[in-house]
Structure formats: C-alpha cells, structure tokens
Design a protein around this motif. Structure first.
Motif, PDB file in Angstrom:
ATOM      1  N   ALA A 175       0.762  -1.289   0.115  1.00  0.00           N
ATOM      2  CA  ALA A 175      -0.366   0.082  -0.278  1.00  0.00           C
ATOM      3  C   ALA A 175       0.979   0.812  -0.111  1.00  0.00           C
ATOM      4  O   ALA A 175       0.204   2.291  -1.014  1.00  0.00           O
ATOM      5  CB  ALA A 175      -0.963  -0.294   1.055  1.00  0.00           C
ATOM      6  N   MET A 176       2.030   0.956   0.552  1.00  0.00           N
ATOM      7  CA  MET A 176       2.408   2.235   0.859  1.00  0.00           C
ATOM      8  C   MET A 176       3.884   2.874  -0.818  1.00  0.00           C
ATOM      9  O   MET A 176       3.537   4.019  -1.253  1.00  0.00           O
ATOM     10  CB  MET A 176       4.117   2.048   1.994  1.00  0.00           C
ATOM     11  N   ALA A 177       3.792   1.506  -1.318  1.00  0.00           N
ATOM     12  CA  ALA A 177       4.602   1.341  -2.662  1.00  0.00           C
ATOM     13  C   ALA A 177       2.953   2.002  -3.410  1.00  0.00           C
ATOM     14  O   ALA A 177       3.986   3.423  -4.389  1.00  0.00           O
ATOM     15  CB  ALA A 177       5.108   0.325  -2.821  1.00  0.00           C
ATOM     16  N   SER A 178       2.657   1.843  -4.071  1.00  0.00           N
ATOM     17  CA  SER A 178       1.221   2.386  -4.179  1.00  0.00           C
ATOM     18  C   SER A 178       0.945   3.672  -3.934  1.00  0.00           C
ATOM     19  O   SER A 178       0.742   4.259  -5.015  1.00  0.00           O
ATOM     20  CB  SER A 178      -0.003   0.736  -4.678  1.00  0.00           C
ATOM     21  N   GLY A 179       0.452   3.811  -2.655  1.00  0.00           N
ATOM     22  CA  GLY A 179       0.305   4.961  -2.262  1.00  0.00           C
ATOM     23  C   GLY A 179       1.337   6.207  -2.753  1.00  0.00           C
ATOM     24  O   GLY A 179       1.212   6.427  -3.458  1.00  0.00           O
ATOM     25  N   ALA A 180       2.497   6.231  -2.276  1.00  0.00           N
ATOM     26  CA  ALA A 180       3.862   7.007  -2.722  1.00  0.00           C
ATOM     27  C   ALA A 180       4.119   6.647  -4.515  1.00  0.00           C
ATOM     28  O   ALA A 180       4.569   8.220  -5.444  1.00  0.00           O
ATOM     29  CB  ALA A 180       5.133   5.841  -2.321  1.00  0.00           C
ATOM     30  N   ALA A 181       3.666   5.772  -5.198  1.00  0.00           N
ATOM     31  CA  ALA A 181       3.482   5.722  -6.920  1.00  0.00           C
ATOM     32  C   ALA A 181       2.550   6.823  -7.161  1.00  0.00           C
ATOM     33  O   ALA A 181       2.808   7.682  -8.412  1.00  0.00           O
ATOM     34  CB  ALA A 181       3.668   4.541  -7.375  1.00  0.00           C
ATOM     35  N   SER A 186      -7.840   0.131  11.418  1.00  0.00           N
ATOM     36  CA  SER A 186      -9.071   0.552  10.870  1.00  0.00           C
ATOM     37  C   SER A 186      -8.877   0.487   9.243  1.00  0.00           C
ATOM     38  O   SER A 186      -9.739   0.874   8.144  1.00  0.00           O
ATOM     39  CB  SER A 186      -9.739   1.601  11.467  1.00  0.00           C
ATOM     40  N   ILE A 187      -7.068   0.770   9.251  1.00  0.00           N
ATOM     41  CA  ILE A 187      -7.462   1.816   7.319  1.00  0.00           C
ATOM     42  C   ILE A 187      -7.868   0.018   6.233  1.00  0.00           C
ATOM     43  O   ILE A 187      -8.151   0.390   5.279  1.00  0.00           O
ATOM     44  CB  ILE A 187      -5.731   1.521   6.570  1.00  0.00           C
ATOM     45  N   TRP A 188      -7.617  -1.636   7.026  1.00  0.00           N
ATOM     46  CA  TRP A 188      -8.779  -2.593   6.135  1.00  0.00           C
ATOM     47  C   TRP A 188      -9.812  -2.538   6.259  1.00  0.00           C
ATOM     48  O   TRP A 188     -10.532  -3.274   5.124  1.00  0.00           O
ATOM     49  CB  TRP A 188      -7.824  -3.426   7.201  1.00  0.00           C
ATOM     50  N   THR A 208      -4.319   1.820  -0.836  1.00  0.00           N
ATOM     51  CA  THR A 208      -3.142   2.854  -1.315  1.00  0.00           C
ATOM     52  C   THR A 208      -3.733   4.007  -1.677  1.00  0.00           C
ATOM     53  O   THR A 208      -2.861   5.197  -1.206  1.00  0.00           O
ATOM     54  CB  THR A 208      -4.018   2.617  -2.974  1.00  0.00           C
ATOM     55  N   ASN A 209      -5.214   4.434  -1.621  1.00  0.00           N
ATOM     56  CA  ASN A 209      -5.433   6.273  -1.953  1.00  0.00           C
ATOM     57  C   ASN A 209      -4.873   6.665   0.084  1.00  0.00           C
ATOM     58  O   ASN A 209      -4.860   8.229  -0.006  1.00  0.00           O
ATOM     59  CB  ASN A 209      -6.847   6.220  -2.019  1.00  0.00           C
ATOM     60  N   ILE A 210      -5.665   6.320   0.657  1.00  0.00           N
ATOM     61  CA  ILE A 210      -5.459   6.594   2.593  1.00  0.00           C
ATOM     62  C   ILE A 210      -4.160   6.752   2.524  1.00  0.00           C
ATOM     63  O   ILE A 210      -3.407   7.670   2.640  1.00  0.00           O
ATOM     64  CB  ILE A 210      -6.024   5.196   3.208  1.00  0.00           C
ATOM     65  N   LEU A 211      -2.912   6.170   1.559  1.00  0.00           N
ATOM     66  CA  LEU A 211      -1.630   6.399   1.947  1.00  0.00           C
ATOM     67  C   LEU A 211      -1.142   7.755   1.543  1.00  0.00           C
ATOM     68  O   LEU A 211      -0.286   8.272   1.641  1.00  0.00           O
ATOM     69  CB  LEU A 211      -1.073   5.154   2.117  1.00  0.00           C
ATOM     70  N   GLY A 212      -1.412   7.369  -0.224  1.00  0.00           N
ATOM     71  CA  GLY A 212      -1.305   8.408  -0.616  1.00  0.00           C
ATOM     72  C   GLY A 212      -1.695  10.081  -0.354  1.00  0.00           C
ATOM     73  O   GLY A 212      -1.305  10.832  -0.884  1.00  0.00           O
ATOM     74  N   MET A 214      -6.407  10.441  -6.731  1.00  0.00           N
ATOM     75  CA  MET A 214      -5.705  11.605  -7.318  1.00  0.00           C
ATOM     76  C   MET A 214      -5.944  12.075  -8.611  1.00  0.00           C
ATOM     77  O   MET A 214      -6.362  11.221  -9.506  1.00  0.00           O
ATOM     78  CB  MET A 214      -4.093  11.195  -6.864  1.00  0.00           C
ATOM     79  N   THR A 215      -6.700  13.240  -9.085  1.00  0.00           N
ATOM     80  CA  THR A 215      -6.877  13.870  -9.937  1.00  0.00           C
ATOM     81  C   THR A 215      -6.090  14.678 -10.600  1.00  0.00           C
ATOM     82  O   THR A 215      -4.773  14.694 -10.745  1.00  0.00           O
ATOM     83  CB  THR A 215      -7.600  15.781  -9.691  1.00  0.00           C
ATOM     84  N   ASN A 216      -6.184  15.325 -11.967  1.00  0.00           N
ATOM     85  CA  ASN A 216      -4.365  15.733 -12.777  1.00  0.00           C
ATOM     86  C   ASN A 216      -4.828  16.463 -11.784  1.00  0.00           C
ATOM     87  O   ASN A 216      -3.095  17.706 -12.078  1.00  0.00           O
ATOM     88  CB  ASN A 216      -5.249  15.829 -14.114  1.00  0.00           C
TER      89      ASN A 216
END
Length: 270
Positions: free
Chosen positions: A122-128, A189-191, A199-203, A256-258
């Motif tokens: 989740a960290m990797a995908s949020g960072a991405a 509770s993130i799960w 992913t979006n929470i960590l983003g 995430m938006t443009n």
C-alpha cells in the motif's frame, strides 16, 4: 493532517430525485448558467437502490468518482479544475530540498505482523501516485531497516508504524515536523474503510509528507477551515486527494486528480 473515521465513512445521503437533468453534449466549450455545476449535477442525479447513479435514462455509474468522469467527458472539467496548496512556515513553503525529495527513504515496521506485506504494498502504490506526477519525487523503501523501524532509526528519513487508536485511520507529518514526529502511523481500520482504499489513504498521507495541506481549508470549501498558513499552487479543487469529502468535497474515493498532479509539478517540478 490525518484521515478521520468520518472520512472513511464518507457521505452516504441519497441524492435528490431529478430524472430530467440535462447537460450539453461533448464538445461544449463553455459552462454557462444553463449548465449545472458538477455539484448540482451530482445532487440531481438519481441514486439507485444499490447506491449507483443512473444517467442517460438507464445507464448505471458505480460511484461519485465515475460520475465525475462522466460529467467531465460531456462538458469538460469545470474551471478552475486544478488545486493543491502547500503548507507554509513563517511565510516560506514547507517543502523538501531538490536532493531530499528525490530520496525520501522509509521503513515499514515488522510490528505490523501478518499485515506487513500489505502495508509495504500500500505504501508503494500510494507513493507511486505522487512519483508518477513528478519525476523529482522518489519514495525509497529500505527494507533492511524494518526490524528497527522507529523515528530513532537514522538510516531512513521516516518510519511507517502501527498504532491502535479510535481517533484516526492514519496520520503523517510535514517536512518541517521535528524528527521525532516524522513517521506515518496506521491503525488497523485502514483495512475496513469502505470506499477508501489503503492506497488512496496512504497517498493522502504521503501528500502531507510532501508539504501539501488539506484542500478544504481554502475558503471555497465553505467549511472545515483549519488556518491560513498555506500558499495556493493552483486554483481550488473540490475533488483533490487532499480534500475530505465530508467537507463539501466532490469525490468520495479519495483518488488523485490531474489537479493534484499539476500541484505537485508546481512545487517540485516535472
């Protein structure tokens, strides 16, 4: 600076029934008084028994994120469309140096136990999300530090650690935060946060680590004011990943938006 449980259980009230909502066909060049804003369009679109939105008479849109895409395809994005704001400290942008933002090292505590791999992913995908917006941004996972993953571990810039709390799902820090607070804390509770993916929470939380503030503190949101210690990078965006939906946000999936990508480039470069 943290995602609250009310965010995770975002707005579920049914939209008002108005079957006859009409918006122009694709290719329209302006939004005049006869064209509803996205908020007006969403509020007047029938919400079905399963929570989906009905458009074009009998076509279903699964959620608000998809409804926003449908609206934009028909009339083009509303103006202003871009939005992100950066935290300020004594009037200066709260951001990483050019060298540091390209080497944002972190560890993921082994105290997550059976969820450790899930947090790593989740960290990797949020960072991405942010890395794809600006090539200058690079979050670097240092797995060798996981066994001693705390703010005291100087082999990484920040730590990702578990927490047990009823106050938030996750919380992060700003670049100007003291070393002892430079960690991302995650509750179980993130799960189970409904439409909010890990992913979006960590983003969202990693947006804070880059210096970005909650978009809803801007006056355009009309609620959830925090303070005036920020500088606008682009115009207001109610659908921003940094905007709580219950604070008059127009997206319910924290994607995430443009607009967010444009703000990241505005602060750190392409």
């Amino acid at each position: 600076m943290r995602i609250t449980r009310t965010l995770a259980l975002a707005a579920t009230a049914a939209a008002a029934l108005a079957v006859g909502t009409v918006i122009p066909a694709a290719g329209a060049t302006t939004l005049d008084d006869s064209v509803p804003s996205y908020q007006e369009f969403a509020a007047s679109t029938y919400r079905d028994v399963d929570g989906g939105y009905i458009v074009n008479g009998d076509e279903v849109i699964s959620d608000k994120g998809e409804l926003r895409k449908f609206y934009d395809l028909l009339v083009g994005p509303e103006t202003p469309t871009d939005g992100l704001i950066v935290n300020t400290v004594n009037g200066a942008d709260d951001k990483w140096s050019a060298s540091q933002v390209g080497n944002l090292t972190y560890c993921v505590s082994t105290k997550f136990g059976s969820r450790h791999a899930d947090v790593v992913n989740a960290m990797a995908s949020g960072a991405a999300l942010w890395e794809s917006a600006s090539s200058k941004i690079d979050f670097v996972y240092v797995s060798s530090a996981d066994g001693q993953c705390t703010t005291r571990n100087k082999s990484v810039l920040f730590s990702v650690e578990p927490v047990q709390t009823s106050q938030y799902i996750a919380r992060a820090f700003f670049p100007s935060s003291p070393d002892r607070q430079q960690n991302v804390l995650i509750d179980d509770s993130i799960w189970s946060s409904g439409s909010w993916t890990p992913t979006n929470i960590l983003g969202h939380e990693l947006g804070h680590t880059l210096g970005f503030r909650h978009e809803h503190t801007r006056p355009e949101a009309g609620t959830c004011f925090e303070d005036n210690n920020w500088r606008p990078l682009t115009p207001y965006d109610s659908a921003s990943i940094m905007h709580y939906p219950q604070c008059n946000g127009s997206s319910d999936d924290l994607s995430m938006t443009n607009s967010d990508r444009a703000g990241a480039v505005a602060l750190y470069g392409n």
